[in-house]
Design a protein around this motif. Structure first.
Motif, PDB file in Angstrom:
ATOM      1  N   GLN A   1      52.536 -15.697   0.846  1.00  0.00           N
ATOM      2  CA  GLN A   1      51.074 -15.404   0.689  1.00  0.00           C
ATOM      3  C   GLN A   1      50.442 -16.106  -0.052  1.00  0.00           C
ATOM      4  O   GLN A   1      49.224 -16.406   0.070  1.00  0.00           O
ATOM      5  CB  GLN A   1      51.012 -13.829   0.459  1.00  0.00           C
TER       6      GLN A   1
ATOM      7  N   GLN B   1      53.537  -5.994   6.949  1.00  0.00           N
ATOM      8  CA  GLN B   1      52.999  -7.230   6.856  1.00  0.00           C
ATOM      9  C   GLN B   1      53.758  -8.146   7.698  1.00  0.00           C
ATOM     10  O   GLN B   1      53.523  -9.138   8.653  1.00  0.00           O
ATOM     11  CB  GLN B   1      53.094  -7.930   5.751  1.00  0.00           C
TER      12      GLN B   1
ATOM     13  N   TYR C   1      59.608 -10.219   0.018  1.00  0.00           N
ATOM     14  CA  TYR C   1      58.838  -9.041  -0.510  1.00  0.00           C
ATOM     15  C   TYR C   1      59.651  -8.025  -0.482  1.00  0.00           C
ATOM     16  O   TYR C   1      59.952  -6.807  -1.305  1.00  0.00           O
ATOM     17  CB  TYR C   1      57.556  -9.046   0.175  1.00  0.00           C
TER      18      TYR C   1
ATOM     19  N   LEU D   1      60.722  -5.978  -3.816  1.00  0.00           N
ATOM     20  CA  LEU D   1      60.174  -4.852  -4.157  1.00  0.00           C
ATOM     21  C   LEU D   1      61.238  -3.404  -3.956  1.00  0.00           C
ATOM     22  O   LEU D   1      60.893  -2.589  -4.693  1.00  0.00           O
ATOM     23  CB  LEU D   1      59.086  -4.590  -3.273  1.00  0.00           C
TER      24      LEU D   1
ATOM     25  N   PHE E   1      60.394 -11.394  -6.355  1.00  0.00           N
ATOM     26  CA  PHE E   1      59.154 -11.094  -5.811  1.00  0.00           C
ATOM     27  C   PHE E   1      57.815 -11.960  -6.049  1.00  0.00           C
ATOM     28  O   PHE E   1      57.325 -12.384  -5.057  1.00  0.00           O
ATOM     29  CB  PHE E   1      58.759  -9.800  -6.767  1.00  0.00           C
TER      30      PHE E   1
ATOM     31  N   PHE F   1      54.765  -0.355  -1.960  1.00  0.00           N
ATOM     32  CA  PHE F   1      54.533  -1.779  -1.727  1.00  0.00           C
ATOM     33  C   PHE F   1      55.444  -2.302  -0.794  1.00  0.00           C
ATOM     34  O   PHE F   1      54.984  -3.126   0.081  1.00  0.00           O
ATOM     35  CB  PHE F   1      54.457  -2.678  -3.137  1.00  0.00           C
TER      36      PHE F   1
ATOM     37  N   SER G   1      57.620 -12.570   3.505  1.00  0.00           N
ATOM     38  CA  SER G   1      57.640 -11.070   3.677  1.00  0.00           C
ATOM     39  C   SER G   1      58.957 -10.529   3.600  1.00  0.00           C
ATOM     40  O   SER G   1      59.145  -9.403   2.920  1.00  0.00           O
ATOM     41  CB  SER G   1      57.119 -10.820   5.241  1.00  0.00           C
TER      42      SER G   1
ATOM     43  N   HIS H   1      56.264 -14.353  -3.086  1.00  0.00           N
ATOM     44  CA  HIS H   1      54.648 -14.169  -2.791  1.00  0.00           C
ATOM     45  C   HIS H   1      54.281 -16.000  -3.006  1.00  0.00           C
ATOM     46  O   HIS H   1      53.247 -16.220  -2.198  1.00  0.00           O
ATOM     47  CB  HIS H   1      53.953 -13.530  -4.171  1.00  0.00           C
TER      48      HIS H   1
ATOM     49  N   MET I   1      55.073  -4.052   3.077  1.00  0.00           N
ATOM     50  CA  MET I   1      55.403  -5.651   3.295  1.00  0.00           C
ATOM     51  C   MET I   1      56.191  -5.459   4.504  1.00  0.00           C
ATOM     52  O   MET I   1      56.305  -6.393   5.112  1.00  0.00           O
ATOM     53  CB  MET I   1      56.052  -5.989   2.214  1.00  0.00           C
TER      54      MET I   1
ATOM     55  N   PHE J   1      47.086  -7.193   3.189  1.00  0.00           N
ATOM     56  CA  PHE J   1      48.471  -7.108   2.817  1.00  0.00           C
ATOM     57  C   PHE J   1      48.778  -7.943   1.557  1.00  0.00           C
ATOM     58  O   PHE J   1      49.802  -7.692   0.754  1.00  0.00           O
ATOM     59  CB  PHE J   1      49.414  -7.846   4.240  1.00  0.00           C
ATOM     60  N   ASN J   2      47.768  -8.868   1.465  1.00  0.00           N
ATOM     61  CA  ASN J   2      48.005  -9.619   0.178  1.00  0.00           C
ATOM     62  C   ASN J   2      48.104  -8.631  -1.054  1.00  0.00           C
ATOM     63  O   ASN J   2      49.007  -8.834  -2.035  1.00  0.00           O
ATOM     64  CB  ASN J   2      47.014 -10.723   0.045  1.00  0.00           C
TER      65      ASN J   2
ATOM     66  N   SER K   1      50.954  -6.027  -1.568  1.00  0.00           N
ATOM     67  CA  SER K   1      52.292  -6.347  -2.063  1.00  0.00           C
ATOM     68  C   SER K   1      52.356  -5.943  -3.569  1.00  0.00           C
ATOM     69  O   SER K   1      53.474  -5.894  -3.972  1.00  0.00           O
ATOM     70  CB  SER K   1      52.311  -7.863  -2.075  1.00  0.00           C
TER      71      SER K   1
END
Length: 452
Positions: A348, A410, A313, A317, A340, A403, A310, A344, A407, A248-249, A252
């Protein structure tokens, strides 16, 4: 504690070189494509992505030297790889030689994601382990920021500006090599090699009140054999955790964005100069929110930071995708991408290397980290290499929408699968995560939180 902090920062400086090496290429992106008249496919998959393929190999095999020769010696050789890569790439005269030296630097990046977090996690007290291991991530984003700033100031020095951009990394690489000589070896690694007396001396430097026997008993549990590996049934759960957080990292889109930040900003309608300045702003935002993540990771825990990241994200996104689709223009794309990068950094970015360094038992930690890092870097090589082609074929709005949807998955992983590891000794984590039946993936804290 001051010694532990200094040693942790020194080991984590491998992250600074990681961040610098990863992002410095973004400033030379278009210049190199024009210089060598490369197609989008060749430029993306060879010139730009070769360092990432080196990182994949470094991550896959980095556990071998980390286990065999130790954390400290591995970190030293990582510095050597960075230095050779910077000098060689700066003097390259064709894309193949350039890619070869970038590949060498990638080997260092991949191995550093194993050796540095493993080293810090093994010398840190349980209640401070999160923030100390997260210093590695802080150094990554510091390296990213310095690379963006360096690229901005070197961009106008002539047709060979790209040589200076990639070559300047030789300076911090050399300094890092000297610094790494000052740290001791990990006591847990020494114990795994039955070098108890050396481990006792290092442990005394770390904490004169600590009992070596406590760690020895936990590190040498009944049933541990030299022939164990991470793919045994009892290690299935930590293996799944490492795979999913790494998967999942990269889905993204973080590495795709960092590699092509100026290009993405230009796609959004910003001029070249404004795009480079916006990249510096991204680096500053990344640094600030990483600091917040580092400060909070041992207070709020890993899961809550992943919840925050999450949700951030998904929102950011989704808005970036909408900005491209509806041609909102102006500063909409940079603004949403700043959100974004903040999401992050606090989620993450702050958690991944800490979490992977915690979930495997001492005797297979390097191998487990190698697995998680390998998943991370295989995807980090594939996804950015496809970005120029994907932008041309399906458009950035679709790419960022994909993306965003990833997420959402995630967030479900965090809610239903991911355990909390805050404040628990490595040995207790090992015992709980390798049990066959873990109810609701709940790990109970015990009185061993003070053990390093």
């Amino acid at each position: 504690m001051n010694k532990i902090l200094i040693w942790s920062i020194t080991a984590a400086l491998a992250g600074f070189l990681f961040g610098f090496d990863t992002v410095v290429i973004s400033g030379a992106d278009k210049q190199l494509q024009l210089l060598w008249h490369s197609s989008d496919a060749f430029h993306g998959s060879v010139v730009m992505a070769m360092a990432l393929w080196g990182t994949v190999i470094g991550a896959i095999f980095g556990g071998i030297p980390t286990n065999k020769i130790g954390r400290k010696k591995t970190l030293f050789w990582i510095g050597i790889l960075y230095f050779i890569s910077a000098i060689g790439a700066a003097f390259a005269n064709d894309p193949y030689v350039f890619a070869a030296f970038r590949f060498i630097g990638g080997l260092g990046v991949g191995a550093s994601t194993i050796a540095a977090p493993a080293y810090v996690s093994e010398i840190a007290p349980a209640d401070k382990r999160g923030r100390l291991v997260a210093l590695y991530q802080f150094n990554i984003v510091l390296g990213i920021l310095i690379a963006f700033i360096s690229n901005y100031f070197l961009k106008d020095i002539g047709e060979n500006a790209w040589r200076w951009m990639v070559g300047v990394q030789a300076i911090p690489s050399f300094i890092y090599i000297l610094f790494i000589l000052t740290i001791p070896e990990s006591p847990r690694w020494l114990l795994s090699k039955n070098r108890d007396e050396e481990a006792r001396k290092v442990l005394f430097k770390i904490d004169p009140t600590a009992e070596l026997k406590d760690i020895m008993d936990d590190s040498r549990e009944n049933g541990v054999t030299k022939h164990e590996n991470i793919f045994m049934k009892k290690y299935r759960f930590p293996l799944i955790l490492a795979f999913l957080i790494a998967f999942f990292n990269q889905f993204s889109g973080i590495n795709a964005f960092l590699y092509y930040a100026p290009r993405i900003f230009e796609e959004a309608g910003l001029g070249q100069n404004t795009a480079l300045l916006s990249s510096i702003g991204i680096g500053i935002t990344n640094l600030i929110f990483t600091l917040i993540g580092v400060a909070l990771i041992d207070k709020l825990g890993r899961k809550l930071l992943m919840y925050i990241g999450s949700i951030g994200y998904i929102i950011s996104l989704g808005l970036v995708s909408a900005s491209f689709y509806y041609n909102w223009g102006g500063l909409s794309v940079p603004t949403f991408l700043f959100l974004f990068i903040a999401s992050h950094a606090i989620g993450q970015g702050a958690v991944i290397w800490v979490f992977i360094s915690e979930i495997f038992p001492n005797h297979i930690r390097a191998s487990g980290q190698a697995f998680g890092s390998s998943v991370h870097w295989v995807l980090a090589a594939i996804i950015p290499s496809l970005i120029p082609m994907l932008f041309s074929e399906i458009g950035p709005e679709v790419v960022f929408l994909i993306f965003a949807l990833m997420m959402v998955l995630q967030l479900l992983f965090v809610i239903f699968i991911m355990p909390e590891t805050k404040g628990i000794s490595l040995e207790v984590l090992s015992e709980n995560l390798t049990k066959k039946n873990i109810k609701k993936h709940d790990i109970k804290e015990t009185s061993t939180a003070g053990i390093i």
